[in-house]
Structures are given as C-alpha cells and as structure tokens.
Design a protein around this motif. Structure first.
Motif, PDB file in Angstrom:
ATOM      1  N   ARG A   3       0.865  -1.166   0.000  1.00 37.18           N
ATOM      2  CA  ARG A   3       0.000   0.000   0.000  1.00 37.18           C
ATOM      3  C   ARG A   3       0.909   1.225   0.000  1.00 37.18           C
ATOM      4  O   ARG A   3       1.764   1.378   0.865  1.00 37.18           O
ATOM      5  CB  ARG A   3      -0.894  -0.023   1.239  1.00 37.18           C
ATOM      6  N   VAL A   4       0.770   2.081  -0.995  1.00 42.68           N
ATOM      7  CA  VAL A   4       1.551   3.316  -1.079  1.00 42.68           C
ATOM      8  C   VAL A   4       0.576   4.480  -1.244  1.00 42.68           C
ATOM      9  O   VAL A   4      -0.589   4.284  -1.581  1.00 42.68           O
ATOM     10  CB  VAL A   4       2.564   3.282  -2.254  1.00 42.68           C
ATOM     11  N   ASP A   5       1.061   5.690  -0.991  1.00 42.65           N
ATOM     12  CA  ASP A   5       0.224   6.871  -1.132  1.00 42.65           C
ATOM     13  C   ASP A   5      -0.145   7.099  -2.595  1.00 42.65           C
ATOM     14  O   ASP A   5       0.684   6.929  -3.491  1.00 42.65           O
ATOM     15  CB  ASP A   5       0.941   8.115  -0.611  1.00 42.65           C
ATOM     16  N   ILE A   6      -1.381   7.511  -2.802  1.00 43.15           N
ATOM     17  CA  ILE A   6      -1.847   7.883  -4.137  1.00 43.15           C
ATOM     18  C   ILE A   6      -1.805   9.402  -4.197  1.00 43.15           C
ATOM     19  O   ILE A   6      -2.650  10.082  -3.615  1.00 43.15           O
ATOM     20  CB  ILE A   6      -3.279   7.376  -4.404  1.00 43.15           C
ATOM     21  N   PHE A  34       4.324   0.565 -18.530  1.00 36.62           N
ATOM     22  CA  PHE A  34       5.103   0.803 -19.750  1.00 36.62           C
ATOM     23  C   PHE A  34       4.663   2.068 -20.457  1.00 36.62           C
ATOM     24  O   PHE A  34       5.490   2.850 -20.941  1.00 36.62           O
ATOM     25  CB  PHE A  34       5.016  -0.395 -20.696  1.00 36.62           C
ATOM     26  N   LEU A  35       3.349   2.300 -20.524  1.00 36.46           N
ATOM     27  CA  LEU A  35       2.848   3.501 -21.184  1.00 36.46           C
ATOM     28  C   LEU A  35       3.243   4.750 -20.395  1.00 36.46           C
ATOM     29  O   LEU A  35       3.587   5.780 -20.987  1.00 36.46           O
ATOM     30  CB  LEU A  35       1.329   3.421 -21.358  1.00 36.46           C
ATOM     31  N   ALA A  36       3.225   4.662 -19.079  1.00 39.48           N
ATOM     32  CA  ALA A  36       3.655   5.794 -18.248  1.00 39.48           C
ATOM     33  C   ALA A  36       5.112   6.144 -18.551  1.00 39.48           C
ATOM     34  O   ALA A  36       5.470   7.322 -18.667  1.00 39.48           O
ATOM     35  CB  ALA A  36       3.484   5.458 -16.765  1.00 39.48           C
ATOM     36  N   GLN A  37       5.948   5.139 -18.712  1.00 38.20           N
ATOM     37  CA  GLN A  37       7.344   5.385 -19.069  1.00 38.20           C
ATOM     38  C   GLN A  37       7.449   6.031 -20.447  1.00 38.20           C
ATOM     39  O   GLN A  37       8.242   6.953 -20.645  1.00 38.20           O
ATOM     40  CB  GLN A  37       8.143   4.088 -19.023  1.00 38.20           C
ATOM     41  N   ASP A  38       6.628   5.572 -21.390  1.00 40.84           N
ATOM     42  CA  ASP A  38       6.628   6.162 -22.734  1.00 40.84           C
ATOM     43  C   ASP A  38       6.235   7.634 -22.697  1.00 40.84           C
ATOM     44  O   ASP A  38       6.756   8.438 -23.467  1.00 40.84           O
ATOM     45  CB  ASP A  38       5.675   5.414 -23.665  1.00 40.84           C
ATOM     46  N   PHE A  39       5.312   7.993 -21.808  1.00 38.46           N
ATOM     47  CA  PHE A  39       4.847   9.375 -21.679  1.00 38.46           C
ATOM     48  C   PHE A  39       5.787  10.216 -20.811  1.00 38.46           C
ATOM     49  O   PHE A  39       5.599  11.416 -20.683  1.00 38.46           O
ATOM     50  CB  PHE A  39       3.442   9.411 -21.082  1.00 38.46           C
ATOM     51  N   THR A  46       6.626   4.589 -11.247  1.00 41.56           N
ATOM     52  CA  THR A  46       7.121   4.110  -9.963  1.00 41.56           C
ATOM     53  C   THR A  46       5.967   3.658  -9.080  1.00 41.56           C
ATOM     54  O   THR A  46       6.032   2.608  -8.431  1.00 41.56           O
ATOM     55  CB  THR A  46       7.941   5.205  -9.251  1.00 41.56           C
ATOM     56  N   PHE A  47       4.892   4.446  -9.063  1.00 42.40           N
ATOM     57  CA  PHE A  47       3.707   4.078  -8.286  1.00 42.40           C
ATOM     58  C   PHE A  47       3.178   2.710  -8.711  1.00 42.40           C
ATOM     59  O   PHE A  47       2.909   1.851  -7.876  1.00 42.40           O
ATOM     60  CB  PHE A  47       2.622   5.145  -8.434  1.00 42.40           C
ATOM     61  N   VAL A  48       3.016   2.513 -10.005  1.00 44.30           N
ATOM     62  CA  VAL A  48       2.468   1.255 -10.512  1.00 44.30           C
ATOM     63  C   VAL A  48       3.372   0.088 -10.117  1.00 44.30           C
ATOM     64  O   VAL A  48       2.894  -0.981  -9.736  1.00 44.30           O
ATOM     65  CB  VAL A  48       2.265   1.311 -12.041  1.00 44.30           C
ATOM     66  N   ALA A  59      -6.502   3.989  -7.482  1.00 43.86           N
ATOM     67  CA  ALA A  59      -5.980   5.105  -8.281  1.00 43.86           C
ATOM     68  C   ALA A  59      -6.677   5.174  -9.640  1.00 43.86           C
ATOM     69  O   ALA A  59      -6.989   6.266 -10.126  1.00 43.86           O
ATOM     70  CB  ALA A  59      -4.472   4.965  -8.464  1.00 43.86           C
ATOM     71  N   VAL A  60      -6.935   4.023 -10.236  1.00 48.14           N
ATOM     72  CA  VAL A  60      -7.643   3.997 -11.523  1.00 48.14           C
ATOM     73  C   VAL A  60      -9.042   4.574 -11.348  1.00 48.14           C
ATOM     74  O   VAL A  60      -9.510   5.355 -12.192  1.00 48.14           O
ATOM     75  CB  VAL A  60      -7.701   2.560 -12.103  1.00 48.14           C
ATOM     76  N   ARG A  61      -9.724   4.214 -10.280  1.00 54.86           N
ATOM     77  CA  ARG A  61     -11.070   4.746 -10.006  1.00 54.86           C
ATOM     78  C   ARG A  61     -11.030   6.271  -9.864  1.00 54.86           C
ATOM     79  O   ARG A  61     -11.886   6.975 -10.386  1.00 54.86           O
ATOM     80  CB  ARG A  61     -11.646   4.130  -8.732  1.00 54.86           C
ATOM     81  N   ARG A  62     -10.047   6.780  -9.139  1.00 57.61           N
ATOM     82  CA  ARG A  62      -9.925   8.241  -8.972  1.00 57.61           C
ATOM     83  C   ARG A  62      -9.633   8.915 -10.305  1.00 57.61           C
ATOM     84  O   ARG A  62     -10.180   9.970 -10.615  1.00 57.61           O
ATOM     85  CB  ARG A  62      -8.814   8.568  -7.978  1.00 57.61           C
TER      86      ARG A  62
END
Length: 74
Positions: A3-6, A34-39, A46-48, A59-62
C-alpha cells in the motif's frame, strides 16, 4: 507490492493516460507502467511498480473521475 500513497500527480498522470486512448485495459497494471514510461510519467511508473493491486485499482477509479473520457471498469 504494498500500500503506497496515491498522490494527486499519480491521479492526474493516470487520467492523462486514460484520455490518450492508448491504454487498452486500464486494469492491466503492466501496460500502464510501460505507457507511463513512454509518456515520461516517472512518478506514475514508480507508483504502478510499487503499489499493490488494491491501491492501483483505487488510483484507476480516482483517475476515471478526473478523465474526460468514459472508460469501462469492471
């Protein structure tokens, strides 16, 4: 994975990925990483990597609420 901070940055970057239309399955955390790294979204990548499934899904829901596009989540 734990569990990490969102953070607001994570939610905003995830919403941008959702809006981009390039993320086929938002629940696919590996594809999101991977897409986050591409962007260039290092904080999101890191969060993922560090977050457990429940935290990632929250986080996806938010991000879905912030995104300008409708996505289907199970």
């Amino acid at each position: 994975m734990t569990r990490v901070d969102i953070t607001e940055t994570v939610v905003t970057q995830l919403a941008e990925l959702l809006d981009s239309g390039e993320l086929d399955q938002p629940t696919n955390w590996m594809g999101t990483q991977f897409l986050a790294q591409d962007f260039g979204f290092e904080e999101l990548a890191t969060f993922v990597f560090e977050a457990d499934a429940a935290t990632y899904y929250e986080a996806v829901r938010r991000a879905e609420k912030q995104a300008e596009t409708d996505i289907e989540l199970p």
